[in-house]
Write a protein that holds these residues in place. Structure first.
Motif, PDB file in Angstrom:
ATOM      1  N   ILE A   1     -17.257 -55.651  35.798  1.00  0.00           N
ATOM      2  CA  ILE A   1     -18.373 -56.554  35.924  1.00  0.00           C
ATOM      3  C   ILE A   1     -18.298 -57.877  35.236  1.00  0.00           C
ATOM      4  O   ILE A   1     -18.139 -57.952  34.204  1.00  0.00           O
ATOM      5  CB  ILE A   1     -19.660 -55.831  35.723  1.00  0.00           C
ATOM      6  N   GLY A   2     -18.593 -58.899  36.159  1.00  0.00           N
ATOM      7  CA  GLY A   2     -18.538 -60.286  35.543  1.00  0.00           C
ATOM      8  C   GLY A   2     -20.101 -60.756  35.591  1.00  0.00           C
ATOM      9  O   GLY A   2     -20.725 -60.327  36.741  1.00  0.00           O
ATOM     10  N   LEU A   3     -20.534 -61.510  34.849  1.00  0.00           N
ATOM     11  CA  LEU A   3     -21.825 -61.916  34.514  1.00  0.00           C
ATOM     12  C   LEU A   3     -21.886 -63.512  34.881  1.00  0.00           C
ATOM     13  O   LEU A   3     -21.341 -63.953  34.098  1.00  0.00           O
ATOM     14  CB  LEU A   3     -22.505 -61.394  33.181  1.00  0.00           C
ATOM     15  N   TYR A   4     -22.724 -63.828  35.724  1.00  0.00           N
ATOM     16  CA  TYR A   4     -22.824 -65.294  36.157  1.00  0.00           C
ATOM     17  C   TYR A   4     -24.226 -65.903  35.988  1.00  0.00           C
ATOM     18  O   TYR A   4     -25.283 -65.585  37.072  1.00  0.00           O
ATOM     19  CB  TYR A   4     -22.221 -65.402  37.479  1.00  0.00           C
ATOM     20  N   GLY A   5     -24.692 -66.330  34.876  1.00  0.00           N
ATOM     21  CA  GLY A   5     -26.041 -66.988  34.853  1.00  0.00           C
ATOM     22  C   GLY A   5     -26.040 -68.464  35.193  1.00  0.00           C
ATOM     23  O   GLY A   5     -25.043 -69.151  35.059  1.00  0.00           O
ATOM     24  N   GLY A   6     -27.271 -68.814  35.583  1.00  0.00           N
ATOM     25  CA  GLY A   6     -27.615 -70.183  35.898  1.00  0.00           C
ATOM     26  C   GLY A   6     -28.864 -70.297  36.405  1.00  0.00           C
ATOM     27  O   GLY A   6     -29.476 -69.178  36.826  1.00  0.00           O
ATOM     28  N   SER A   7     -29.396 -71.337  36.804  1.00  0.00           N
ATOM     29  CA  SER A   7     -30.707 -71.724  37.194  1.00  0.00           C
ATOM     30  C   SER A   7     -30.464 -71.497  39.087  1.00  0.00           C
ATOM     31  O   SER A   7     -31.538 -71.045  39.456  1.00  0.00           O
ATOM     32  CB  SER A   7     -31.093 -73.127  36.990  1.00  0.00           C
TER      33      SER A   7
ATOM     34  N   ILE B   1     -27.134 -63.959  37.688  1.00  0.00           N
ATOM     35  CA  ILE B   1     -28.434 -63.741  36.896  1.00  0.00           C
ATOM     36  C   ILE B   1     -29.214 -65.037  36.743  1.00  0.00           C
ATOM     37  O   ILE B   1     -28.900 -66.045  35.956  1.00  0.00           O
ATOM     38  CB  ILE B   1     -28.068 -63.417  35.540  1.00  0.00           C
ATOM     39  N   PRO B   2     -30.195 -65.355  37.767  1.00  0.00           N
ATOM     40  CA  PRO B   2     -31.034 -66.613  37.639  1.00  0.00           C
ATOM     41  C   PRO B   2     -31.597 -66.621  36.191  1.00  0.00           C
ATOM     42  O   PRO B   2     -32.324 -65.732  35.741  1.00  0.00           O
ATOM     43  CB  PRO B   2     -32.067 -66.182  38.778  1.00  0.00           C
ATOM     44  N   THR B   3     -31.440 -67.680  35.545  1.00  0.00           N
ATOM     45  CA  THR B   3     -32.182 -68.151  34.037  1.00  0.00           C
ATOM     46  C   THR B   3     -33.531 -68.537  34.371  1.00  0.00           C
ATOM     47  O   THR B   3     -33.821 -69.358  35.327  1.00  0.00           O
ATOM     48  CB  THR B   3     -31.280 -68.800  33.270  1.00  0.00           C
TER      49      THR B   3
ATOM     50  N   ILE C   1     -34.363 -66.478  43.936  1.00  0.00           N
ATOM     51  CA  ILE C   1     -33.764 -65.099  44.189  1.00  0.00           C
ATOM     52  C   ILE C   1     -33.465 -65.178  45.584  1.00  0.00           C
ATOM     53  O   ILE C   1     -32.581 -64.808  45.914  1.00  0.00           O
ATOM     54  CB  ILE C   1     -34.816 -63.813  43.449  1.00  0.00           C
ATOM     55  N   GLU C   2     -34.472 -65.485  46.459  1.00  0.00           N
ATOM     56  CA  GLU C   2     -34.645 -65.519  47.925  1.00  0.00           C
ATOM     57  C   GLU C   2     -33.278 -66.209  48.468  1.00  0.00           C
ATOM     58  O   GLU C   2     -32.505 -65.921  49.212  1.00  0.00           O
ATOM     59  CB  GLU C   2     -35.777 -66.046  48.560  1.00  0.00           C
ATOM     60  N   MET C   3     -33.149 -67.615  47.948  1.00  0.00           N
ATOM     61  CA  MET C   3     -31.791 -68.573  48.242  1.00  0.00           C
ATOM     62  C   MET C   3     -30.552 -67.714  47.854  1.00  0.00           C
ATOM     63  O   MET C   3     -29.773 -67.824  48.583  1.00  0.00           O
ATOM     64  CB  MET C   3     -32.032 -69.692  47.228  1.00  0.00           C
TER      65      MET C   3
ATOM     66  N   ILE D   1     -27.472 -59.537  42.639  1.00  0.00           N
ATOM     67  CA  ILE D   1     -28.212 -60.394  42.054  1.00  0.00           C
ATOM     68  C   ILE D   1     -28.958 -59.479  40.971  1.00  0.00           C
ATOM     69  O   ILE D   1     -29.448 -58.328  41.262  1.00  0.00           O
ATOM     70  CB  ILE D   1     -29.313 -60.883  42.977  1.00  0.00           C
ATOM     71  N   ASP D   2     -28.953 -59.957  39.971  1.00  0.00           N
ATOM     72  CA  ASP D   2     -29.401 -58.947  38.691  1.00  0.00           C
ATOM     73  C   ASP D   2     -30.554 -59.901  38.062  1.00  0.00           C
ATOM     74  O   ASP D   2     -30.336 -60.834  37.255  1.00  0.00           O
ATOM     75  CB  ASP D   2     -28.322 -58.880  37.587  1.00  0.00           C
ATOM     76  N   ASP D   3     -31.859 -59.707  38.325  1.00  0.00           N
ATOM     77  CA  ASP D   3     -32.976 -60.304  37.903  1.00  0.00           C
ATOM     78  C   ASP D   3     -33.434 -59.616  36.837  1.00  0.00           C
ATOM     79  O   ASP D   3     -34.581 -59.928  36.100  1.00  0.00           O
ATOM     80  CB  ASP D   3     -34.212 -60.243  39.058  1.00  0.00           C
TER      81      ASP D   3
END
Length: 73
Positions: free
Chosen positions: A3-9, A36-38, A56-58, A71-73
């Motif tokens: 699993i790769g984790l990709y965080g950002g706004s 992962i939305p920050t 999250i909707e986007m 999506i991991d919130d």
């Protein structure tokens, strides 16, 4: 499972985000990339203009059912 984790706004999410995620998934042989939305981006001087729910909707729209992207919130 790899699993790769990709965080950002992700404000807004764009093709560049999707391209980076797919390249990483292929090159690193990942089974899944988790977006992962920050809450606060350390790279932006201003706060997110979209709400958490809107971002999250986007992401939901942009990921379009791609089973490799989650999506991991």
């Amino acid at each position: 499972m790899r699993i790769g984790l990709y965080g950002g706004s992700f404000d807004p999410v764009h093709y560049g985000h999707l391209w980076v995620a797919e390249e990483a998934r292929e090159k690193l042989q990942l089974d899944q990339v988790r977006f992962i939305p920050t809450a606060v981006s350390p790279l932006k001087a201003r706060p997110a203009s979209a709400s958490d729910r809107q971002r999250i909707e986007m992401l939901e729209l942009a990921l379009g059912g791609n089973e490799n992207f989650v999506i991991d919130d």
